[in-house]
Scaffold this active site. Structure first.
Site, short mmCIF file in Angstrom:
data_model
loop_
_atom_site.label_atom_id
_atom_site.label_comp_id
_atom_site.label_asym_id
_atom_site.label_seq_id
_atom_site.Cartn_x
_atom_site.Cartn_y
_atom_site.Cartn_z
N TYR A 1 -29.02 -43.97 92.26
CA TYR A 1 -29.85 -42.77 92.35
C TYR A 1 -28.99 -41.51 92.45
O TYR A 1 -29.12 -40.59 91.63
CB TYR A 1 -30.77 -42.88 93.57
CG TYR A 1 -31.72 -41.72 93.74
CD1 TYR A 1 -32.81 -41.56 92.89
CD2 TYR A 1 -31.54 -40.79 94.77
CE1 TYR A 1 -33.70 -40.50 93.06
CE2 TYR A 1 -32.43 -39.73 94.93
CZ TYR A 1 -33.50 -39.59 94.08
OH TYR A 1 -34.37 -38.54 94.23
N ASN B 1 -32.68 -37.92 76.64
CA ASN B 1 -33.84 -37.83 75.74
C ASN B 1 -34.60 -36.52 75.92
O ASN B 1 -35.02 -35.89 74.95
CB ASN B 1 -34.76 -39.03 75.94
CG ASN B 1 -34.17 -40.30 75.36
OD1 ASN B 1 -33.44 -40.24 74.37
ND2 ASN B 1 -34.48 -41.44 75.95
N THR C 1 -32.79 -44.53 83.79
CA THR C 1 -33.84 -43.51 83.80
C THR C 1 -33.23 -42.12 83.95
O THR C 1 -33.59 -41.18 83.23
CB THR C 1 -34.85 -43.79 84.94
OG1 THR C 1 -35.50 -45.03 84.66
CG2 THR C 1 -35.89 -42.69 85.07
N ASP D 1 -42.04 -44.46 78.54
CA ASP D 1 -40.85 -44.60 79.37
C ASP D 1 -39.80 -43.62 78.86
O ASP D 1 -39.46 -43.66 77.68
CB ASP D 1 -40.34 -46.05 79.27
CG ASP D 1 -39.34 -46.35 80.36
OD1 ASP D 1 -38.39 -45.56 80.53
OD2 ASP D 1 -39.51 -47.38 81.05
N VAL D 2 -39.28 -42.76 79.74
CA VAL D 2 -38.33 -41.73 79.28
C VAL D 2 -37.01 -42.31 78.77
O VAL D 2 -36.22 -41.59 78.15
CB VAL D 2 -38.02 -40.65 80.36
CG1 VAL D 2 -39.20 -39.75 80.60
CG2 VAL D 2 -37.50 -41.27 81.64
N GLY E 1 -32.55 -33.72 74.53
CA GLY E 1 -32.61 -33.75 73.07
C GLY E 1 -33.91 -33.12 72.58
O GLY E 1 -33.91 -32.34 71.60
N ARG F 1 -40.78 -44.42 102.10
CA ARG F 1 -40.02 -43.34 102.71
C ARG F 1 -40.54 -43.06 104.12
O ARG F 1 -41.63 -43.49 104.48
CB ARG F 1 -40.05 -42.09 101.82
CG ARG F 1 -39.05 -42.20 100.70
CD ARG F 1 -39.10 -41.05 99.73
NE ARG F 1 -40.20 -41.14 98.80
CZ ARG F 1 -40.42 -40.30 97.81
NH1 ARG F 1 -39.60 -39.29 97.63
NH2 ARG F 1 -41.45 -40.45 97.00
#
Ligand code: NAD
Ligand code: UDP
Length: 314
Positions: free
Chosen positions: A143, A97, A90, A56-57, A100, A184
């Site tokens: 979003y 992250n 996220t 998971d980011v 970094g 969508r």
């Protein structure tokens, strides 16, 4: 090149992985499988230049890479509104992250931003120097604002830490490997038409979008990643604009479906019009989309036909 693709098991990410693997890069696909699936990348598993990491980011990760395509984020309103706090985490923590990581290993990083940074635009078509018209407190904000902060983070890491960044603003993109439950408009209409169900047009259907086929986006993304001396942001989209009603009618025609169009309520803050100005992409990347809607829809319809058959046989 050692390449990281975050969100690599998703719709766009998996096509990017395909292209990068084909070109001989060493590809690490990172995904938490929220909206992505192993099915999208299973043909790559086992290849010597492809690796899959479930991660998971939102959490930091230590890797050694040269380039990062940062695509991890749910993109369909249905999915990004399912857990809005997670969506904004996220975009914000995920991008911190990845920046970094880019800073530590001196990698080039490309952010998949979105036409949603323009919100419900009052300028038409949208150029990159338009600052947008975005509701900071609405249902889409997790979003839209998440991606706006992600762009800010990219620029600040660039100015403050000289991180080698790239920002693309992607306009509505469709094609094979969109999830059956994506929600969508293109996948919804095709699936409804193939099943003979009512086609759900939200509002009066006169709102517009400009639809880009996945292959054009992948080409534009790679050109941006390998272009020196240009950080963007740059619009990557197909300037051909359609109303949602025109799209519904075209899908019905192409599938020879007996489905009827029904009108349901328009979601909050649904943008009324959207069309990219791609002058900058033409000038800087010598790129423009080449796949017209009809051709892209043919391939996408064929994909969903075979997915629905597979499901029937399960
Ligand atoms: P998608 O939902 O198919 O792909 C998103 C991928 O990210 C999925 O595989 C999902 O599991 C993964 N993911 C989500 N949260 C994660 C997390 N916290 N950690 C790790 N992985 C995570 O959507 P897509 O259409 O392929 O969109 C990909 C990217 O492109 C997104 O960043 C989206 O904002 C951007 N984008 C897409 C479009 C479009 O029209 N498709 C338009 C503008 C921008
Ligand atoms: N839409 C629709 N029916 C659907 C799904 C979407 O009429 O079943 C409309 C939606 O209201 C919007 C447009 O299609 O005006 C594009 O929606 P999508 O969710 O694909 O993308 P976005 O709004 O993020 O551009």
């Amino acid at each position: 090149m050692r390449t990281l693709v975050t969100g690599g098991a998703g719709f766009i990410g998996s096509h990017l992985c395909d292209r990068l693997v084909k070109e001989g890069h060493d590809v690490i696909c990172l995904d938490n499988f929220f909206t992505g699936s192993k099915e999208n990348i299973k043909h790559l598993l086992g290849l010597p230049n492809f690796e899959l990491i479930r991660h998971d980011v939102i959490q930091p990760i230590l890797l050694e890479v040269d380039q990062i395509y940062h695509f991890a984020c749910p993109a369909s309103p249905v999915h990004y509104q399912y857990n809005p706090v997670k969506t904004i985490k996220t975009s914000v923590m995920g991008t911190i992250n990845m920046l970094g990581l880019a800073k530590r290993v001196k990698a080039r990083i490309l952010l998949a931003s979105t036409s949603e940074v323009y919100g419900d635009p009052t300028v038409h078509p949208q150029k990159e120097d338009y600052w947008g018209h975005v509701n900071p407190i609405g249902l889409r904000s997790c979003y839209d604002e998440g991606k706006r902060v992600a762009e800010t983070l990219m620029m600040d890491y660039h100015r403050q830490n000289q991180v080698d960044i790239k920002i693309i603003r992607i306009f509505n993109t469709y094609g094979p490997r969109m999830a059956l439950n994506d929600g969508r408009v293109v996948s919804n209409f095709i699936i409804q038409a193939l099943k003979g169900e009512d086609i759900t047009v939200y509002g009066d259907g006169l709102q517009t979008r400009s639809f880009q086929y996945i292959d054009d986006l992948v080409e534009g993304t790679l050109r941006m990643m390998f272009k020196d001396g240009f950080i963007g942001p740059v619009n990557i989209g197909n300037p051909h604009e359609f109303t949602i009603l025109q799209l519904a009618e075209q899908v019905i025609r192409m599938t020879a479906s007996a489905s009827k169009i029904i009108y349901t309520s328009l979601p909050e803050d649904d943008p009324t019009q959207r069309q990219p100005d791609i002058t900058l992409a033409r000038e800087q990347l010598s790129w423009e989309p080449g796949v017209p809607l009809e051709k892209g829809l043919e391939k996408t319809i064929a994909y969903f036909e075979s997915r629905l058959k597979e499901k029937q046989n399960d």
